[in-house]
Design a protein around this motif. Sequence first.
Motif, PDB file in Angstrom:
ATOM      1  N   ALA A   1       0.825  -1.210   0.000  1.00 58.22           N
ATOM      2  CA  ALA A   1       0.000   0.000   0.000  1.00 58.22           C
ATOM      3  C   ALA A   1       0.859   1.259   0.000  1.00 58.22           C
ATOM      4  CB  ALA A   1      -0.928   0.000   1.213  1.00 58.22           C
ATOM      5  N   THR A   2       2.020   1.186   0.631  1.00 60.24           N
ATOM      6  CA  THR A   2       2.880   2.364   0.777  1.00 60.24           C
ATOM      7  C   THR A   2       4.318   2.022   0.444  1.00 60.24           C
ATOM      8  OG1 THR A   2       3.379   1.902   3.100  1.00 60.24           O
ATOM      9  CG2 THR A   2       1.429   3.268   2.655  1.00 60.24           C
ATOM     10  N   GLN A   3       5.114   3.056   0.272  1.00 57.14           N
ATOM     11  CA  GLN A   3       6.550   2.884   0.089  1.00 57.14           C
ATOM     12  C   GLN A   3       7.234   2.705   1.445  1.00 57.14           C
ATOM     13  OE1 GLN A   3       8.160   2.617  -2.722  1.00 57.14           O
ATOM     14  NE2 GLN A   3      10.229   2.623  -1.914  1.00 57.14           N
TER      15      GLN A   3
ATOM     16  N   THR B   1       5.609  -2.467   6.497  1.00 56.82           N
ATOM     17  CA  THR B   1       4.906  -3.255   5.484  1.00 56.82           C
ATOM     18  C   THR B   1       4.986  -2.596   4.108  1.00 56.82           C
ATOM     19  OG1 THR B   1       2.877  -2.127   6.178  1.00 56.82           O
ATOM     20  CG2 THR B   1       3.273  -4.320   7.088  1.00 56.82           C
ATOM     21  N   GLY B   2       5.886  -1.639   3.943  1.00 53.57           N
ATOM     22  CA  GLY B   2       6.004  -0.915   2.681  1.00 53.57           C
ATOM     23  C   GLY B   2       6.968  -1.577   1.717  1.00 53.57           C
ATOM     24  N   ALA B   3       7.020  -1.049   0.504  1.00 54.16           N
ATOM     25  CA  ALA B   3       7.850  -1.625  -0.550  1.00 54.16           C
ATOM     26  C   ALA B   3       9.336  -1.604  -0.181  1.00 54.16           C
ATOM     27  CB  ALA B   3       7.620  -0.868  -1.857  1.00 54.16           C
TER      28      ALA B   3
ATOM     29  N   THR C   1       6.757  -3.294  -5.214  1.00 51.67           N
ATOM     30  CA  THR C   1       6.419  -1.922  -5.582  1.00 51.67           C
ATOM     31  C   THR C   1       5.052  -1.589  -4.979  1.00 51.67           C
ATOM     32  OG1 THR C   1       5.365  -2.635  -7.645  1.00 51.67           O
ATOM     33  CG2 THR C   1       7.680  -2.009  -7.767  1.00 51.67           C
ATOM     34  N   THR C   2       4.729  -0.321  -4.964  1.00 51.37           N
ATOM     35  CA  THR C   2       3.407   0.062  -4.465  1.00 51.37           C
ATOM     36  C   THR C   2       2.348  -0.283  -5.511  1.00 51.37           C
ATOM     37  OG1 THR C   2       3.547   2.291  -5.386  1.00 51.37           O
ATOM     38  CG2 THR C   2       4.386   1.966  -3.136  1.00 51.37           C
TER      39      THR C   2
ATOM     40  N   SER D   1       2.160  -0.122  -9.829  1.00 54.11           N
ATOM     41  CA  SER D   1       1.830  -1.311 -10.633  1.00 54.11           C
ATOM     42  C   SER D   1       0.817  -0.999 -11.727  1.00 54.11           C
ATOM     43  CB  SER D   1       1.275  -2.415  -9.733  1.00 54.11           C
ATOM     44  OG  SER D   1      -0.063  -2.131  -9.330  1.00 54.11           O
ATOM     45  N   GLN D   2       0.185   0.161 -11.681  1.00 55.00           N
ATOM     46  CA  GLN D   2      -0.831   0.473 -12.682  1.00 55.00           C
ATOM     47  C   GLN D   2      -0.219   0.459 -14.080  1.00 55.00           C
ATOM     48  OE1 GLN D   2      -2.567   4.023 -10.372  1.00 55.00           O
ATOM     49  NE2 GLN D   2      -4.307   3.278 -11.519  1.00 55.00           N
TER      50      GLN D   2
END
Length: 729
Positions: free
Chosen positions: A546-548, A552-554, A643-644, A648-649
């Motif tokens: 969800a976050t960088q 729990t971030g990238a 990645t966030t 990924s979009q």
Amino acid sequence: MSISKDFSEVKQKPNLQSVWTSFGTACSKFINEFADETLKKQLAHSDLPESLLLLKQQFTEIQIGSEYFFQAMNFLCQGKESTIKENELKSISFHVLLSGFLLMRRAANSGSTCIPWTELRTQISKMLINSGFSEKLFFHENWKKWLLTISSNGEQSKHQSTEQPVIIENNSLLYFDKFWKREIQLMSMLSNRLNMNLNIIERPVIENVLKNVLEVNPVLFRGKPLVLAEEQKEAVLQAITSPLSIVTGGPGTGKTSVALTIMRVHKMLGLAERPALVAPTGRAANRMSESVINGLNSIKDLNKLKHDTELLKFAADAKTLHRLLGYHPNRHSFRHHEYDPLEHDLLIIDEGSMIDQELMVRLLRASNSKLPYLLPVQRIIILGDSQQLPSVGNGAVLMELTEDSGQSGADFYENPVPVVKLVKNYRQKISDTAGRNILGVAAVVNEMEIDPFPELLFEAESPDSEAILSLESLEDAALENVMFLNQENNINQLKDFGQWWYDKFLKDEEFLQLVQKGYSFEVPESIENDLDYLFNYMKQFRILTATQVFSTGAKALNKIIQDLWLMENEANLLNSEHFPGEPLIVTENNYRLRLFNGDQGIFLNCLNSETKKLELKAVFEVEGKVKTFYGHQLHHLQPAYATTVHKSQGSEFDHLALILPELSIDPIIGKPEPGRMRNIMSREMLYTALTRAKNSVLILGEKIVLETAVLNKEKRYSGLGSLVRSKMS
């Protein structure tokens, strides 16, 4: 955009710095370090009253920090005496103005262009009650009047002022002036485009060309001619007859097939002499380019078809919107506008949900030639999924232009923008149970707007519905369907997951052999197959967060995988922070090197043609060619194991893991607060993550976080949709 934090527990004696400035600002440093005592008395402000301290604490809780708070205070006190009377600071009017400004700024920071007055009034009321004011003192009818009479010098004016008002009201929506001007400009430009006169082509001619494209020389899909459904044909015909059209639909609904058919039909009709394929990110542009080229190459006897052969070069030149418009990063300006316009006659733009209002204005300006010898871009087709995450910048253009007005009766207005919504899914075959499950769960997520029951995620409502499979442990995970492991996501659990992920995807023998090789780029053809394998392999799987930041971030997940790789492969970094086989992603556009935000590459040992020594370099595909760069040339890189979701979009992977934010809070190590969960996870983020995968999605985190996300629609306030409908219908 409502305030979800409960402020009922705010302490009445907050332990906050009360000096009216924020540590680190130029003002405070000047006062503390350079000013003499007389000047200090003139510049320094008195302590804040307790009600303002309580207000400041509330804004801190919703990520509006000291800088914003004191900037707003200074703005509202411009032109007044250096020493503001204490009674004025304690007044309800000052608290209303300060709260209103900051809440509108918070809305803007979250991507909205405006905020409904009823919503703003409710939020101000909560703020004031928690600052010690009695609700009996509230006279709401005055509040809006106070806000709307603030001029650009920060002062309130009871009479007509020559100063520009800072806040504008339209249709009970409150805007900062710059957002209102942009929205009006965008509405005007959309109106101008939709009123353009196009050359009319007779229907029988169009139908003959469409028949030729679909039946005589068809694109082959899985060895069979591509067949378009009626809704897809409607989208093709609409693109011919309208100067602006939108095709929206979820993954697998055939948007790319429609885009390819539009290009072929327009080319045969003489309407695409200079077409362009465009997307907001490099990765999305590359994906569209690959899909169109593969489709064209599937046509039998392609070399005999002049029009389709010519389209290959245009498809290979797919580009980002910023590159199309000639963005100058140093000046934050664009080369192309109405007096230096684009020279294309057809624009097909993918991933339209990522386009914000400012970029849409730039696009329409550049497409609207004011030169007497050059026509405007005749046709613009925007493709996208309006259910995905909205743009990073302000506004939600695709959603606003495609959603139903929600009004009826006298207030109902038709949408003047031609929109075709694709519903039927073609990507997943009936036999593809994994793909069907992923898309089915994504549909359940979307339907939470109508059926807000998170338990439906895990319990199929009918035989035709899909559900998430709950796991007891990682050992139960398979590489198909959507799975969920209920856990805290503490550091030990994430390390266990990292080991599982590494074992599943980073021990491929051919991959390990290829990343240990040295590569000579003097004869690119000799290494083409190896590089193709490496690039394609790394596109098969991805960890999304969800976050960088946060545990729990990238960034944290990348570190876990990197450490495992170095330990397992006994890699020697040789004074480098990178290593052979490390995937990477570009995080900012580099126009000099032609690398763009979202481009992905890999570090490999490359042979220096002069010294004949191996050097670690980043390898990218740039505009159809493989290029190498030294790490020190690239300043905006990060590892791409994780990645966030935002990053990924525009991408697609076989297998995904989605790491939910940790629910608990420890301020010392900077984990997210439970009250901020709604600002971190949303239904759109979950849907976007799910629809990046083809075969499997493994979700890890606490069930309450997943349930909170699926019920939390990311609301963007904007008046564009209603403006377009009411002014242009």
